[in-house]
Design a protein around this motif. Structure first.
Motif, PDB file in Angstrom:
ATOM      1  N   SER A 122       9.634   6.681  36.083  1.00 16.81           N
ATOM      2  CA  SER A 122      10.513   5.843  35.274  1.00 16.81           C
ATOM      3  C   SER A 122      11.924   6.386  35.355  1.00 16.81           C
ATOM      4  O   SER A 122      12.144   7.599  35.272  1.00 16.81           O
ATOM      5  N   THR A 123      12.888   5.474  35.518  1.00  8.71           N
ATOM      6  CA  THR A 123      14.311   5.851  35.532  1.00  8.71           C
ATOM      7  C   THR A 123      15.093   5.075  34.477  1.00  8.71           C
ATOM      8  O   THR A 123      16.306   4.925  34.584  1.00  8.71           O
ATOM      9  N   SER A 124      14.398   4.559  33.489  1.00 11.24           N
ATOM     10  CA  SER A 124      15.059   3.813  32.424  1.00 11.24           C
ATOM     11  C   SER A 124      15.078   4.663  31.165  1.00 11.24           C
ATOM     12  O   SER A 124      14.133   5.411  30.891  1.00 11.24           O
ATOM     13  N   TRP A 125      16.147   4.551  30.416  1.00 10.33           N
ATOM     14  CA  TRP A 125      16.294   5.300  29.169  1.00 10.33           C
ATOM     15  C   TRP A 125      17.250   4.559  28.255  1.00 10.33           C
ATOM     16  O   TRP A 125      17.989   3.664  28.665  1.00 10.33           O
ATOM     17  N   ASP A 126      17.205   4.936  26.995  1.00 12.69           N
ATOM     18  CA  ASP A 126      18.078   4.362  25.973  1.00 12.69           C
ATOM     19  C   ASP A 126      18.984   5.460  25.436  1.00 12.69           C
ATOM     20  O   ASP A 126      18.619   6.642  25.410  1.00 12.69           O
ATOM     21  N   VAL A 127      20.168   5.054  24.984  1.00 16.31           N
ATOM     22  CA  VAL A 127      21.122   6.010  24.426  1.00 16.31           C
ATOM     23  C   VAL A 127      21.515   5.576  23.030  1.00 16.31           C
ATOM     24  O   VAL A 127      21.612   4.380  22.730  1.00 16.31           O
TER      25      VAL A 127
END
Length: 1242
Positions: A277-282
């Motif tokens: 996975s290369t998705s993230w939230d900030v």
């Protein structure tokens, strides 16, 4: 009465005009203009008032006359204002701009009664406000925490240059460095302020402000920028995986979080090194980045390593956190392998296997509803710690088995796992019938047309596989086979070719039963010639030859017709009878003859075979390869550029037919060969010149030839080289205040713009040398309003981009009026006025050009023809010296004021020099401290006039609690810098200095100034011995034996001292009364003999006193002949003197004053000497020379003062003049001195 006075005045004026031209009515300036500074846009007023103006008054700007009018044509903003009757010619300039900045003069022209006059040059200084400042960064990229960045703020186009201050979030950055550069216009300057900032994470989003101001702007200008700083995030955290054992098939959800960082962290999930996975939230509020991993757990995830990586743009390496999974699992796959197709009656071998599982599974076989038992089962270790199961089956098939389901069942009773793999069993047998769908025979088809053929087959298992063949060769272009209820079919879409004429096409039907059925057909095809070939009988073609060509047209159906053409021109050929050829067609030949002309070169002859039935043809061409002499390509360059000392490549791009060519290079009329110069290299007629020089530049001719002729072309070699420079004139002379132009001429190729730069080679640095310009290889440095400090050596450097640069030095000589040395030592000259000595009156001036001198005495010009006066002059650089020697100085005739006037073409300067009698020196001045440490102090002072004799200096100092002053004789005696040593640390001392010569002493420097100095704190040294330790060691009981003996003997002599002195004094007094007259005469004789040598009036180390002047000096100055009286204490009627060793070469150390003993004498020691008072009542004790008693040493005096000092008695040392004015010491008797001056130096 008034009329009479007017008549008398007019007559007098007339007479004055006749006798003294221009004296009456001379025009003059009442008010001369002054420098004016004004802001741009304001009004400037330059004042000029003229008395008795009789000539035309006009202003000059930058050397340009503005015309003598009140309103100035061509200058609408310029006007002359003021009351002309009062002589007011003020220049008023409205709305001042930068072009008004410059020098101005007020000039009054010549008239019949007056000469022209010109005011001094003044400057109108126009102040220009700065343009809006701006920032200039090394890069637009955000900053990185910890890195250093240089920020430059530029305030452009200001006069004077703007001052820049840089602030970070309101805090001034004091480390900024500013410098100026030329602005967009002449006289405007850009101010650059550079500051180096180390980026911090706290600087992110903070403001950086630049503030610029200069006198022309009422308020400061500001600009700003927001700093953006990147810094790394914190290490990540994983939540949601408290138990690392996860069952296969379950759904896993874990969260990775990382706090901080700018930008916020980028999060990546990996499994066994592969990205999941290369998705993230900030979350910018909480400054947090999070990434959720959702995954279905699979058997292969057993022992898999999950890793969360946190990184941003400035992280040096990713920060990570890992977790390892434990996964129980069942077999993921059940695989059925083997061939399920077989010909009737064959045996098949099948295999059923499972992937790794835990626990292992069992396998059984089914054909339809029948279980098959001819199997063999094996187990093996599988992936992830499980077991693999393999079962092999052997079975003989029959037609009845066709279509039945063959199954492999894998099961595990313990885990209730079950999985089935099945496949249909196919049994093959041959097809029954084959037929074609095709055109009927004997139908003519055209080549190139499309034909559709279809082959059909029925029966068989599987249905037949159809194959198309042409003349027994498989046709690969057939379409795919199509199945239907009745059987199968396959279409062949055919584009007809000449080879299809009379060809046989067949369709074969077969299957895996290996039996073949066939059907076939044959075609009739019309086609054009398959080929056209042109054959020439001549091998070489030249102009004027006849070319014979044969055109051979290949097989065609029907026979083709042949035609010839040359470009658009149709040619007539001769056709031959047709012949049978391949594919069932006919071939034909045609002949053509052509006479070659020059224009046929590189043209084509075309032969075409055309079929009227098919309305199409085929053609070919023949290129006319005509032989020709060499020709050069259009790509052949006209010029080649190369840098000196590199390799030049001169290409030869030439073509010819034939291509066997020979080329020669010619330069300056000579053929170039390698033997002529080893630097030449030839490759394929390309010329390479190694280490090319500027002499190789010029036109090169290359001449090439072959069997058909020759040709030539020209190529220019442009050799570029670094500059060599020279000064057009050296040195350059300029008057002070004028404009100087230094011209630097460069020999370079190419001549580039901004090639010249200038550097000051003198002492110190200069921010601005002057105005730099250049014109076609000449660099110009223009210096306006030259001052004296601009004189010196300037270096011109030329750089055209080719190294090395060229440099030359040139000297600027500034002509200026003489400037005389006028210090106190230059205003006086001393000499005895008894006629036995010469005096040198020295006058030294600095000036350019050469300075001439005039001398006057008491205001009257001095007659240098008088043999009593001699003048010698010396010149060294800009220093010029005139030495006036007064022969046999007489006090009555020569004690006067001598005026030295130095003059040259630039002006003159004068100095009054007093010639007087030798006297005591003037006090020194400017006493100051140079350096101080724990035990020493270094002083410096300026010497005063030496009184005409050699002066020496003495330093006096005292500390708190000391009983008296300490004195140090300076060595070398004439030095003006001296270090007092042997001081105590952390102690405050008071210092002063005075001068002494053989006549007397001066007062103390700077009006008896006291210089207070505190020594530095003591520093402990490893293994060292302190001063206190030394004192205690000396005072202790461990004294050496010889010291004890000296102390005992000294004590005994001290007790006997009064009695011995009394006896010696009575004896000496009786002797002195008898020999007084003879001693004086002997002294006089000795002085007369020594006075025959002439002494220097300024620089000699000592001056003689002759016998005739001796008695006068004794009366006037209370001194003695041939002595050095340093200091007098007490009242004049009761003086005492100190006689030092004037030129004694060892260092002279401090000597304290001590208290008097009971006998009226000062205590003395081997380490000190004191002052002896000579009192009238004790004169009979002057001859006494007692042995020294124990020393009276002050408790705070440093030990080094006593054991380093050395002193001599005046009775023991006599100072006389020796060869070369040196000092000679000899023993001297007490009776050599007059009675009243006898004394003792201990």
């Amino acid at each position: 009465m008034d009329s009479w006075l007017s008549l008398v005045f007019s007559s007098g004026c007339f007479l004055l005009l006749v006798d003294f031209k221009g004296v009456c009515g001379q025009q003059a300036f009442k008010t001369e203009p002054r420098n004016v500074t004004v802001r741009a846009g304001a009004t400037a007023l330059l004042k000029c008032e003229v008395l008795r103006a009789s000539g035309a008054v006009q202003w000059v700007k930058d050397g340009l006359l503005l015309r003598p009018l009140r309103s100035l044509p061509g200058y609408p903003r310029y006007s002359m204002t003021g009351d002309q009757k009062k002589g007011q010619y003020h220049l008023q300039i409205l709305d001042v701009t930068l072009e008004d900045d410059g020098p101005y003069e007020c000039q009054v022209g010549r008239s019949e009664s007056s000469r022209p006059i010109v005011s001094r040059t003044v400057w109108l200084n126009v102040q220009i406000p700065s343009s809006q400042p701006y920032f200039q960064l090394e890069s637009e990229e955000p900053w990185v925490e910890g890195e250093q960045y240089t920020v430059t703020c530029i305030a452009p186009d200001a006069k004077p240059p703007a001052e820049i201050t840089i602030f970070r979030d309101g805090e001034e950055l004091l480390e900024s460095e500013s410098y100026t550069m030329s602005g967009s216009q002449d006289k405007l300057q850009n101010t650059h302020a550079e500051v180096t900032i180390r980026a911090r994470s706290s600087d992110d989003t903070r403001r950086l402000t630049c503030r610029a101001k200069n006198p022309a702007s009422p308020r400061a200008l500001e600009t700003g920028m927001t700093m953006k700083v990147y810094f790394p995030p914190q290490a990540p955290m994983i939540m949601g995986l408290e138990n690392e054992e996860v069952k296969a098939g379950s759904f896993l959800k874990v969260v990775c979080m990382s706090y901080g960082g700018n930008p916020l962290a980028t999060l990546h999930w990996t499994k066994n090194g592969e990205v999941l996975s290369t998705s993230w939230d900030v979350d910018f509020v909480s400054r947090r980045a999070s990434s959720v991993l959702k995954m279905e757990v699979k058997p292969e995830d057993n022992h898999a390593v999950l890793q969360c990586q946190s990184i941003n743009q400035v992280t040096r390496s990713p920060m990570s956190l890992t977790r390892t999974l434990t996964v129980p699992f069942e077999p993921a796959e059940v695989t059925l392998l083997g061939s399920f197709e077989a010909v009737e009656g064959e045996e098949i071998n099948l295999s059923c296997s499972t992937s790794s599982s835990n626990p292992p599974v069992h396998i059984r076989w089914w054909l339809g509803f029948k279980e098959l038992n001819r199997t063999e089962v094996t187990f093996a270790e599988g992936d992830n710690g499980g077991m693999m199961t393999v079962s092999n089956l052997t079975h003989k098939v029959s037609r009845e088995d066709n279509g039945l389901s063959l199954q492999c069942e894998a099961f595990n009773k313990g885990t209730r796992f079950s999985s089935v793999r099945a496949a249909e069993l196919i049994v093959y047998y041959p097809p029954q019938k084959v037929w074609l769908d095709a055109p009927p025979p004997n139908v003519f088809l055209h080549s190139g047309s499309t034909l559709r053929l279809v082959c059909f087959s029925s029966g068989g298992n599987p249905t037949g596989q159809l194959t198309w063949l042409k003349n027994n060769k498989v046709v690969l272009t057939a379409s795919k086979q199509v199945s239907s209820e009745r059987g199968v079919s396959r279409e062949l879409l055919l584009t007809l070719h000449p080879s299809d004429n009379l060809a046989t096409y067949r369709c074969d039907s077969s299957n895996k039963a290996k039996k073949v059925l066939s059907a076939q057909t044959k075609f009739r095809v019309l086609f054009p010639a398959v080929s056209v070939k042109i054959v020439a009988k001549q091998k070489e073609l030249r102009r004027g030859q006849t070319l014979d060509l044969d055109c051979l047209a290949g097989s065609s159906n029907p026979t083709a017709n042949i035609s010839w053409s040359l470009g658009p021109v149709i040619l007539k050929g001769v056709d031959q009878a047709p012949k049978r050829a391949e594919f069932g067609g006919m071939s034909r030949t045609s002949k053509l003859s052509l006479t070659l002309e020059p224009h046929h070169w590189r043209k084509r002859i075309t032969c075409q075979a055309f079929s009227n039935v098919l309305s199409e043809g085929v053609n070919n061409f023949y290129s006319l390869d005509v032989l020709f002499p060499p020709e050069f390509s259009a790509e052949q360059p006209d010029e080649v550029q190369v840098i000196e000392d590199e390799t030049a490549t001169l290409p030869a791009k030439v073509s010819a037919n034939p291509d066997e060519i020979t080329c020669e290079w010619i330069f300056q009329g000579e053929k170039l060969v390698k033997e002529r110069d080893p630097r030449y290299t030839f490759s394929d007629w390309t010329l390479e010149i190694v280490n090319v020089s500027r002499r190789d530049g010029g036109d090169y001719i290359i001449e090439c030839s072959n069997a058909e002729g020759s040709n030539r072309t020209k190529l220019r070699l442009d050799v570029q080289y670094s500059p060599t420079v020279r000064m057009k004139s050296d040195p350059v002379f300029v008057n002070i205040g004028d404009t100087a132009d230094l011209l630097c001429v460069a020999d370079a190729n190419p001549i580039t713009s901004s090639m010249f730069s200038w550097k000051w080679m003198g002492e110190g640095e200069r921010d601005e040398l002057g105005e730099e310009s250049e014109d076609d290889g000449t660099g110009v440095l223009t210096i306006y309003e030259v001052t004296r400090d601009r004189a010196g050596v300037y270096q011109c450097t030329a750089d055209n981009g080719i190294s090395p640069t060229g440099s030359v030095e040139g000297q600027l000589i500034v002509r200026f009026a003489p400037d005389l040395q006028k210090g106190p030592q230059w205003r006086k000259v001393a000499s005895r006025g008894d006629g036995s000595n010469d005096a040198n009156v020295v006058c030294q001036a600095q000036g350019v050009p050469r300075v001439q001198f005039r001398w006057a005495k008491n205001g009257f010009p001095l007659d240098l023809g008088n043999p009593r006066y001699e003048e010698t002059t010396e010149s060294t650089g800009t220093i010029h010296t005139s030495i006036l020697t007064v022969i046999n100085v007489s006090a009555a005739l020569d004690y006067a004021i001598f005026t030295c006037t130095a003059h040259n073409s630039m002006g003159e300067d004068s100095l009054d020099i007093q010639l007087l009698s030798t006297n005591h020196p003037d006090p020194p001045s400017d006493l100051k401290l140079l350096r101080v440490d724990q035990t020493s102090v270094t002083l410096e002072w300026m010497p005063g006039f030496d009184g005409g004799l050699t002066q020496i200096f003495r330093v006096r100092y005292q500390w708190a609690g000391s009983a008296s002053y300490m004195y140090v004789d300076v060595f070398p005696p004439t030095a003006t810098v001296y270090t007092v040593t042997g001081l105590n640390p952390s102690t405050m001392y008071n210092f002063s200095v005075n001068a002494l010569n053989s006549i007397g002493e001066s007062s103390y420097a700077d009006n008896n100034k006291i210089l207070t100095v505190t020594t530095a704190d003591a520093k402990e040294a490893d293994g060292g011995v302190s001063t206190a330790d030394q004192d205690s060691a000396l005072a202790g009981g461990g004294l050496p034996v010889y010291v004890v003996v000296i102390l005992v003997v000294g004590g005994v002599l001290f007790l006997l001292n009064p009695f011995i002195c009394f006896l010696l004094a009575r004896w000496k007094r009786r002797r002195s009364l008898k020999g007084n007259t003879s001693s004086i005469s002997q002294e006089t004789k000795s002085e007369e003999q020594r006075s025959t040598a002439s002494s220097s009036t300024r620089y000699a180390s000592r001056e003689l006193i002759n016998a005739s002047a001796q008695r006068t000096l004794l009366v006037d100055s209370s001194s003695e002949p041939d002595s050095s009286v340093y200091e007098s204490y007490g009242r004049q009627e009761n003086p005492h003197y100190y006689y030092p060793t004037e030129a004694y070469s060892p260092a002279l150390y401090a000597h304290p004053e001590g208290p008097e003993d009971c006998d009226g004498r000062h205590g003395t020691s081997p380490f000190t000497h004191v002052y002896e008072e000579v009192r009238g009542m004790y004169e009979d004790l002057q001859a006494c020379s007692p042995l020294p008693p124990a020393a009276h040493i002050h408790p705070q005096a440093p030990f080094s003062t006593y054991y380093e000092g050395r002193a001599y008695s005046k009775a023991d040392v006599d100072v006389t003049i020796g060869a070369y004015d040196s000092m000679v010491y000899r023993r001297r008797r007490d009776t050599d001195l007059p009675f009243e001056l006898r004394g003792e130096l201990v």
